[in-house]
Motif scaffolding. Structure first.
Motif, PDB file in Angstrom:
ATOM      1  N   PHE A 156      14.886 -14.165 -11.394  1.00  0.00           N
ATOM      2  CA  PHE A 156      13.679 -13.720 -10.710  1.00  0.00           C
ATOM      3  C   PHE A 156      13.667 -12.192 -10.709  1.00  0.00           C
ATOM      4  N   ALA A 157      12.695 -11.635 -11.398  1.00  0.00           N
ATOM      5  CA  ALA A 157      12.577 -10.186 -11.526  1.00  0.00           C
ATOM      6  C   ALA A 157      11.371  -9.712 -10.724  1.00  0.00           C
ATOM      7  N   GLN A 158      11.624  -8.888  -9.714  1.00  0.00           N
ATOM      8  CA  GLN A 158      10.559  -8.332  -8.889  1.00  0.00           C
ATOM      9  C   GLN A 158      10.360  -6.878  -9.285  1.00  0.00           C
ATOM     10  N   THR A 159       9.172  -6.549  -9.788  1.00  0.00           N
ATOM     11  CA  THR A 159       8.931  -5.211 -10.288  1.00  0.00           C
ATOM     12  C   THR A 159       8.531  -4.269  -9.168  1.00  0.00           C
ATOM     13  N   SER A 160       8.727  -2.989  -9.406  1.00  0.00           N
ATOM     14  CA  SER A 160       8.355  -1.976  -8.412  1.00  0.00           C
ATOM     15  C   SER A 160       6.855  -1.913  -8.220  1.00  0.00           C
ATOM     16  N   ALA A 161       6.082  -2.433  -9.165  1.00  0.00           N
ATOM     17  CA  ALA A 161       4.626  -2.445  -9.054  1.00  0.00           C
ATOM     18  C   ALA A 161       4.098  -3.654  -8.297  1.00  0.00           C
ATOM     19  N   GLY A 162       4.946  -4.635  -8.003  1.00  0.00           N
ATOM     20  CA  GLY A 162       4.519  -5.766  -7.203  1.00  0.00           C
ATOM     21  C   GLY A 162       4.243  -7.043  -7.971  1.00  0.00           C
ATOM     22  N   ASP A 185       0.817  -1.220   0.000  1.00  0.00           N
ATOM     23  CA  ASP A 185       0.000   0.000   0.000  1.00  0.00           C
ATOM     24  C   ASP A 185       0.846   1.263   0.000  1.00  0.00           C
ATOM     25  N   GLY A 186       2.057   1.178  -0.540  1.00  0.00           N
ATOM     26  CA  GLY A 186       2.908   2.351  -0.625  1.00  0.00           C
ATOM     27  C   GLY A 186       3.470   2.840   0.696  1.00  0.00           C
ATOM     28  N   ARG A 187       3.339   2.051   1.754  1.00  0.00           N
ATOM     29  CA  ARG A 187       3.821   2.444   3.077  1.00  0.00           C
ATOM     30  C   ARG A 187       5.013   1.567   3.478  1.00  0.00           C
ATOM     31  N   LEU A 188       6.156   2.206   3.711  1.00  0.00           N
ATOM     32  CA  LEU A 188       7.364   1.457   4.043  1.00  0.00           C
ATOM     33  C   LEU A 188       7.208   0.666   5.333  1.00  0.00           C
ATOM     34  N   GLU A 189       6.367   1.156   6.244  1.00  0.00           N
ATOM     35  CA  GLU A 189       6.198   0.470   7.532  1.00  0.00           C
ATOM     36  C   GLU A 189       5.377  -0.810   7.400  1.00  0.00           C
TER      37      GLU A 189
END
Length: 389
Positions: free
Chosen positions: A374-380, A80-84
């Motif tokens: 294994f490619a992990q995208t910034s969008a998830g 959800d865009g929250r680092l925590e």
């Protein structure tokens, strides 16, 4: 081309994945990922060539790229865009079946070795908490507080080392603290751009790369065995990478081979103005070096160089239209990713075309095991990729 089906299946937790390419080939049908509440969906587009499977995962954020151990790949990040709101999810590398997931606080570092996944979580006052999970089942083996941020981690000889603002050594068996130190005269263990691979370890030493070079720390008493401090050096961005009796390190546009015994430099190869080293891979007689060159506005590209391991002289180069921004090395291959979303497998000079595929995004982290990437995208999205045939 796969025939797509809208039939779906549910895996434990919140994440789901498409069938593996191997099972698709056997059944003659494929399944496309889909969106679910609280997760980023996989867009409806043609999957990359060589895709074995894909799954929804946390957003990559500032955490390390996917890590692998004993047939498991673990990917972490934030929700959800929250680092925590951190989360760690693990999958079978062959089938893409989700094995487990764990909620975290704000994740810092991530590493996997010998059937265990280790992840750090930021706590108060420059501290972090490290948790060790069984890679296959996700059961927590232990967790331990340390007095640094554990942005960089490495495992060797039954010891987990964690650094950033200090160095901690923990027993991998039970998490007990073998020792901690905030600094040695040669370094304060600051990670330049967390997360990063500035920490490594082998049978002989713990190696830390900082803004001034490389320091080797004794694993028995924590004192500095040697330090390499050149007169000109940009911050260490790749390595140290210990291979046999040599330590390879990259900083700015230079790559250096150091003698593991005393830190003396055997050779140093520069790659010119605007270059930045992004990865290295050792073969029997060569060192492959990935770099990006950004000499705007007209000269922006990427290169993989093959250097002589003996003296650093150039043997061959492979040019890319976009900068090489990430790389992953295994005993089987060197996988590089470029700024235009291309993923390429190489093992050195060859007159044959190298396997490559294209992702629908330029923002991704890259891990590897064997020949599988294994490619992990910034969008998830986590893509499991094999060299396209």
């Amino acid at each position: 081309m796969y025939v797509h089906s809208k039939d779906i299946f549910t895996l434990p937790g919140y994440y789901r994945s498409i069938s593996s390419r191997r099972s698709v080939l056997a059944a003659g049908v494929g399944i496309v990922s889909f969106g679910i509440a609280g997760c980023v969906s996989v867009p409806w587009f043609r999957e990359p060539d060589g895709a074995d499977w894909s799954a929804s995962v946390p957003e990559l954020g500032g955490l390390a790229s996917p890590v692998t151990t004993e047939g498991i790949v673990a990917a972490g990040g934030s929700r959800d865009g929250r680092l925590e709101n951190g989360q760690l999810v693990a999958f079978d590398t062959e089938t893409g079946t989700q094995q487990w997931d764990r909620d975290l606080g704000r994740p810092t570092g991530l590493v996997a070795a010998d059937g265990t996944v280790y992840v750090g979580e930021k706590r108060d006052s420059g501290q972090s908490r490290i948790s060790a999970f069984d890679a296959r089942t996700g059961s927590r083996r232990w967790r331990q507080m340390v007095s640094n941020l554990s942005s960089a981690m490495a495992v060797s000889n039954g010891t987990l080392y964690a650094a950033n603002g200090g160095l901690a050594a923990l027993e991998t068996a039970d998490g007990s603290v073998r020792g901690e130190q905030s600094h040695v005269p040669e370094t304060d263990f600051t990670v330049v751009a967390a997360p990063d691979d500035q920490l490594a370890a082998d049978d002989h030493a713990v190696y830390f790369g900082d803004g001034d070079g490389v320091v080797a720390i004794s694993p028995t008493d924590g004192t500095a065995s040697w330090s390499w401090r050149p007169t000109q050096w940009e911050a260490t961005t790749v390595g140290p990478v210990p291979i046999d009796d040599t330590i390879y390190v990259g900083g700015g546009g230079d790559v250096v081979a150091l003698d593991a015994a005393d830190g003396s430099d055997r050779w140093r190869t520069p790659f010119g103005r605007g270059a930045e080293i992004t990865g290295v891979h050792a073969t029997d007689s060569s060192l492959l070096v990935a770099e990006s060159t950004d000499d705007a506005p007209s000269d922006t590209f990427g290169t993989v160089y093959e250097l002589s391991a003996e003296d650093g002289s150039e043997r061959y180069e492979m040019r890319f239209d976009a900068p090489v921004t990430r790389a992953a090395s295994t005993t089987a291959t060197f996988v590089v990713g470029t700024g235009d979303g291309t993923v390429t497998w190489t093992d050195g000079a060859s007159f044959f075309a190298r396997p490559e595929t294209s992702l629908p995004t330029s923002g991704f982290g890259l891990g590897a095991a064997g020949n599988q990437a294994f490619a992990q995208t910034s969008a998830g999205t986590l893509w499991a990729l094999s060299p396209p045939e």
